[in-house]
Design a protein around this motif. Structure first.
Motif, PDB file in Angstrom:
ATOM      1  N   ARG A  13       7.480   4.411   1.794  1.00 41.90           N
ATOM      2  CA  ARG A  13       6.611   4.529   2.959  1.00 41.90           C
ATOM      3  C   ARG A  13       6.151   3.110   3.279  1.00 41.90           C
ATOM      4  O   ARG A  13       5.725   2.374   2.388  1.00 41.90           O
ATOM      5  N   VAL A  14       6.219   2.717   4.545  1.00 44.78           N
ATOM      6  CA  VAL A  14       5.997   1.327   4.933  1.00 44.78           C
ATOM      7  C   VAL A  14       4.938   1.252   6.022  1.00 44.78           C
ATOM      8  O   VAL A  14       5.004   1.989   7.010  1.00 44.78           O
ATOM      9  N   TYR A  50       3.507  -3.624   4.185  1.00 47.33           N
ATOM     10  CA  TYR A  50       3.167  -3.040   2.887  1.00 47.33           C
ATOM     11  C   TYR A  50       4.160  -1.928   2.524  1.00 47.33           C
ATOM     12  O   TYR A  50       4.404  -1.016   3.321  1.00 47.33           O
ATOM     13  N   PHE A  51       4.689  -2.004   1.324  1.00 53.25           N
ATOM     14  CA  PHE A  51       5.635  -1.000   0.826  1.00 53.25           C
ATOM     15  C   PHE A  51       4.933  -0.124  -0.216  1.00 53.25           C
ATOM     16  O   PHE A  51       4.386  -0.617  -1.196  1.00 53.25           O
ATOM     17  N   PHE A  52       4.983   1.201   0.013  1.00 48.68           N
ATOM     18  CA  PHE A  52       4.416   2.179  -0.901  1.00 48.68           C
ATOM     19  C   PHE A  52       5.520   3.100  -1.421  1.00 48.68           C
ATOM     20  O   PHE A  52       6.484   3.399  -0.710  1.00 48.68           O
ATOM     21  N   LEU A  53       5.327   3.569  -2.639  1.00 45.55           N
ATOM     22  CA  LEU A  53       6.220   4.551  -3.242  1.00 45.55           C
ATOM     23  C   LEU A  53       5.551   5.918  -3.195  1.00 45.55           C
ATOM     24  O   LEU A  53       4.471   6.113  -3.754  1.00 45.55           O
ATOM     25  N   GLN A  89       8.018 -13.838   2.257  1.00 43.36           N
ATOM     26  CA  GLN A  89       8.000 -13.818   0.804  1.00 43.36           C
ATOM     27  C   GLN A  89       7.304 -12.559   0.315  1.00 43.36           C
ATOM     28  O   GLN A  89       6.524 -11.946   1.043  1.00 43.36           O
ATOM     29  N   TRP A  90       7.590 -12.185  -0.925  1.00 45.42           N
ATOM     30  CA  TRP A  90       7.027 -10.972  -1.496  1.00 45.42           C
ATOM     31  C   TRP A  90       5.809 -11.305  -2.345  1.00 45.42           C
ATOM     32  O   TRP A  90       5.794 -12.284  -3.082  1.00 45.42           O
ATOM     33  N   GLU A  91       4.783 -10.445  -2.230  1.00 46.48           N
ATOM     34  CA  GLU A  91       3.573 -10.603  -3.014  1.00 46.48           C
ATOM     35  C   GLU A  91       3.166  -9.253  -3.594  1.00 46.48           C
ATOM     36  O   GLU A  91       3.616  -8.206  -3.144  1.00 46.48           O
ATOM     37  N   LYS A  92       2.296  -9.314  -4.601  1.00 47.06           N
ATOM     38  CA  LYS A  92       1.710  -8.108  -5.173  1.00 47.06           C
ATOM     39  C   LYS A  92       0.232  -8.025  -4.802  1.00 47.06           C
ATOM     40  O   LYS A  92      -0.529  -8.928  -5.085  1.00 47.06           O
ATOM     41  N   GLY A  93      -0.193  -7.000  -4.145  1.00 42.49           N
ATOM     42  CA  GLY A  93      -1.508  -6.537  -3.781  1.00 42.49           C
ATOM     43  C   GLY A  93      -2.613  -7.570  -3.625  1.00 42.49           C
ATOM     44  O   GLY A  93      -2.391  -8.745  -3.787  1.00 42.49           O
ATOM     45  N   PRO A  94      -3.786  -7.075  -3.288  1.00 41.36           N
ATOM     46  CA  PRO A  94      -4.062  -5.665  -2.962  1.00 41.36           C
ATOM     47  C   PRO A  94      -3.588  -5.311  -1.554  1.00 41.36           C
ATOM     48  O   PRO A  94      -3.386  -6.194  -0.727  1.00 41.36           O
ATOM     49  N   ALA A  95      -3.413  -4.029  -1.302  1.00 41.42           N
ATOM     50  CA  ALA A  95      -2.951  -3.572   0.004  1.00 41.42           C
ATOM     51  C   ALA A  95      -4.140  -3.196   0.874  1.00 41.42           C
ATOM     52  O   ALA A  95      -4.916  -2.314   0.525  1.00 41.42           O
ATOM     53  N   ALA A  96      -4.282  -3.878   2.005  1.00 40.15           N
ATOM     54  CA  ALA A  96      -5.394  -3.606   2.930  1.00 40.15           C
ATOM     55  C   ALA A  96      -5.003  -2.470   3.870  1.00 40.15           C
ATOM     56  O   ALA A  96      -4.829  -2.647   5.075  1.00 40.15           O
ATOM     57  N   VAL A  97      -4.866  -1.274   3.312  1.00 38.37           N
ATOM     58  CA  VAL A  97      -4.407  -0.108   4.073  1.00 38.37           C
ATOM     59  C   VAL A  97      -5.320   1.074   3.768  1.00 38.37           C
ATOM     60  O   VAL A  97      -5.593   1.378   2.597  1.00 38.37           O
ATOM     61  N   ASP A  98      -5.789   1.750   4.835  1.00 42.90           N
ATOM     62  CA  ASP A  98      -6.629   2.926   4.672  1.00 42.90           C
ATOM     63  C   ASP A  98      -5.776   4.196   4.664  1.00 42.90           C
ATOM     64  O   ASP A  98      -4.591   4.183   5.020  1.00 42.90           O
ATOM     65  N   THR A  99      -6.407   5.282   4.302  1.00 43.70           N
ATOM     66  CA  THR A  99      -5.827   6.630   4.373  1.00 43.70           C
ATOM     67  C   THR A  99      -4.513   6.739   3.616  1.00 43.70           C
ATOM     68  O   THR A  99      -3.550   7.327   4.107  1.00 43.70           O
ATOM     69  N   VAL A 100      -4.428   6.162   2.431  1.00 49.57           N
ATOM     70  CA  VAL A 100      -3.217   6.276   1.615  1.00 49.57           C
ATOM     71  C   VAL A 100      -3.066   7.731   1.176  1.00 49.57           C
ATOM     72  O   VAL A 100      -3.992   8.315   0.600  1.00 49.57           O
ATOM     73  N   PRO A 101      -1.917   8.350   1.438  1.00 60.79           N
ATOM     74  CA  PRO A 101      -1.751   9.776   1.126  1.00 60.79           C
ATOM     75  C   PRO A 101      -1.604  10.027  -0.370  1.00 60.79           C
ATOM     76  O   PRO A 101      -1.331   9.099  -1.139  1.00 60.79           O
ATOM     77  N   GLU A 116       1.812   5.273  -4.093  1.00 58.81           N
ATOM     78  CA  GLU A 116       1.288   4.152  -4.863  1.00 58.81           C
ATOM     79  C   GLU A 116       1.813   2.837  -4.291  1.00 58.81           C
ATOM     80  O   GLU A 116       2.978   2.723  -3.893  1.00 58.81           O
ATOM     81  N   TYR A 117       0.922   1.875  -4.219  1.00 65.14           N
ATOM     82  CA  TYR A 117       1.286   0.572  -3.669  1.00 65.14           C
ATOM     83  C   TYR A 117       2.375  -0.078  -4.525  1.00 65.14           C
ATOM     84  O   TYR A 117       2.347  -0.007  -5.752  1.00 65.14           O
ATOM     85  N   CYS A 118       3.320  -0.736  -3.842  1.00 61.54           N
ATOM     86  CA  CYS A 118       4.454  -1.350  -4.544  1.00 61.54           C
ATOM     87  C   CYS A 118       4.520  -2.857  -4.308  1.00 61.54           C
ATOM     88  O   CYS A 118       4.559  -3.630  -5.255  1.00 61.54           O
ATOM     89  N   ALA A 119       4.564  -3.294  -3.042  1.00 59.71           N
ATOM     90  CA  ALA A 119       4.757  -4.711  -2.754  1.00 59.71           C
ATOM     91  C   ALA A 119       4.385  -4.998  -1.303  1.00 59.71           C
ATOM     92  O   ALA A 119       4.325  -4.092  -0.468  1.00 59.71           O
ATOM     93  N   THR A 120       4.168  -6.289  -1.020  1.00 59.43           N
ATOM     94  CA  THR A 120       3.873  -6.724   0.345  1.00 59.43           C
ATOM     95  C   THR A 120       4.840  -7.830   0.739  1.00 59.43           C
ATOM     96  O   THR A 120       5.022  -8.804  -0.012  1.00 59.43           O
ATOM     97  N   TRP A 121       5.454  -7.677   1.912  1.00 60.57           N
ATOM     98  CA  TRP A 121       6.255  -8.762   2.503  1.00 60.57           C
ATOM     99  C   TRP A 121       5.354  -9.512   3.465  1.00 60.57           C
ATOM    100  O   TRP A 121       4.737  -8.913   4.357  1.00 60.57           O
TER     101      TRP A 121
END
Length: 293
Positions: free
Chosen positions: A218-219, A227-230, A269-281, A285-290
Motif C-alpha cells: 500500500r503506497v 511511503y510504502f506500507f505492508l 533515496q530510500w529511508e526508514k521512518g517515521p511515516a507522517a501518514v494518518d489513518t493507517v488501516p 505496517e510501515y516499511c520504507a520511504t522513497w
C-alpha cells in the motif's frame, strides 16, 4: 545508477526499458531442458557481481548454480513445481535488519535482467527445500536463503500444469489503483490521472509479482515523499516461517518503483521512518520511504 544497472540498459538483447521488462515478465515453471548458453551465463554472473548495495545496506550474494537435471525432469527440491530447469539463481542475505526488503529488491533486478536476455524465470519462495540449495552456495550460520529462481529457456507451448498453476494463484489479476495507492493519507485514493510523475512507477508497482499474488503493498504519495506500507495477509506468515515472503514482496515493489522513477529521470533515496501518514488501516505496517532528491 550502478555499473550493474548500466550493464542492464546496454546489453540485454531485447533493447527494452526497465518498465517494458516489468510488463513482459511472467512466471514460468516448465522449461525446455536445454542448458543455458555460455554467453547468458557470463552476462548473468557479471550482472550479479556488479550490483550496487541494496537500499538498506544488507549483505546479499547471488549465484548461478546447476540443478543437476537433464531434459524435462522435475527438479529435485522443488516439490514437483519446476520441471526442465538446468540452472537456478540462488541468493543469501544476512539475518537482521531490513534484510527481506533488500533481498527482494536485489533479486528482482536480477530477474528483470534475465528477462532482458529472453530467459524465463519464476520466483520460488515457499515450495522448495532450502537445505539443498544452502549446500550449493555454502550458506553460513549468519545468513538466510529466502528464495530461489529457475532460469532458462521456456517450453515453447505452456503445459496444462503451467496454465493451471497460473490460474490457481490468479497471476494475471491485479488489484485496482483505489485499493493500493493513496494521496497524503489512507482516506484519499489516488488514480493514474492524478498521479503525475508517479503514474507509471506506481503502475509498475501494481504489476509487480508477489507470493501467491497477494499484492501486499500500500503506497501513500505525499509530494516528494512516497511511503510504502505492508498490508499483511492474516495467517500467511505462519504458513512459510522460513522467510518473511511478504517483506520480500515489498522489496520487489520498491525495486519496480525505484527503477521506473530513474527511467523517468527522477532520482531519489530510500529511508526508514517515521511515516507522517494518518489513518493507517489495520494490519498495515510501515516499511520504507522513497524521498525525491
Amino acid at each position: 545508477m550502478s555499473d550493474g544497472d548500466r550493464h542492464m540498459t546496454v546489453n540485454h538483447r531485447t533493447g527494452l526499458s526497465f518498465t517494458e521488462l516489468m510488463e513482459l515478465r511472467k512466471s514460468c515453471r516448465s522449461f525446455s531442458g536445454r542448458p543455458l548458453g555460455m554467453n547468458e551465463k557470463e552476462l548473468l554472473d557479471s550482472f550479479m557481481a556488479s550490483q550496487a548495495d541494496p537500499p538498506f545496506g544488507s549483505r546479499t550474494r547471488f549465484y548461478l548454480v546447476e540443478s543437476g537435471v537433464e531434459g524435462l525432469k522435475t527438479v529435485p527440491g522443488t516439490y514437483g513445481v519446476i520441471r526442465g530447469a538446468t540452472h537456478f539463481i540462488v541468493g543469501a542475505v544476512n539475518k537482521d535488519g531490513a534484510n527481506m526488503e533488500d533481498f527482494g529488491y536485489q533479486f528482482e533486478k536480477i530477474i528483470l535482467f534475465a528477462t532482458g536476455l529472453r530467459l524465463a524465470t519464476c520466483w520460488v519462495g515457499g515450495t522448495f527445500s532450502r537445505s539443498s540449495y544452502a549446500d550449493l552456495i555454502g550458506l553460513t550460520k549468519n545468513e538466510i536463503l529466502p528464495a530461489v529462481c529457475p532460469v532458462g529457456y521456456p517450453q515453447e507451448t505452456p503445459t496444462f500444469r503451467d496454465r493451471f498453476m497460473r490460474a490457481s494463484v490468479g497471476s494475471a489479476k491485479r488489484k485496482e489503483w483505489k485499493e493500493l495507492f493513496f494521496s497524503k493519507d489512507f482516506r484519499t485514493p489516488i488514480d493514474a490521472d492524478r498521479a503525475g510523475v508517479y503514474g507509471r512507477p506506481l503502475e509498475m508497482v501494481r504489476l509487480a509479482p508477489s507470493a501467491v499474488n497477494k499484492q501486499p503493498w500500500r503506497v501513500v504519495v505525499a509530494d516528494d515523499r512516497v511511503y510504502f506500507f505492508l498490508r499483511r495477509t492474516p495467517g500467511y506468515r505462519k504458513l512459510f516461517p522460513a522467510a518473511d515472503l511478504q517483506r520480500i514482496d515489498m522489496g520487489i515493489a520498491m525495486c519496480h518503483f525505484d527503477l521506473a522513477m530513474r527511467e523517468a529521470g527522477i532520482d531519489g533515496q530510500w529511508e526508514k521512518g517515521p511515516a507522517a501518514v494518518d489513518t493507517v488501516p489495520p494490519r498495515a505496517e510501515y516499511c520504507a520511504t522513497w524521498v525525491r532528491n
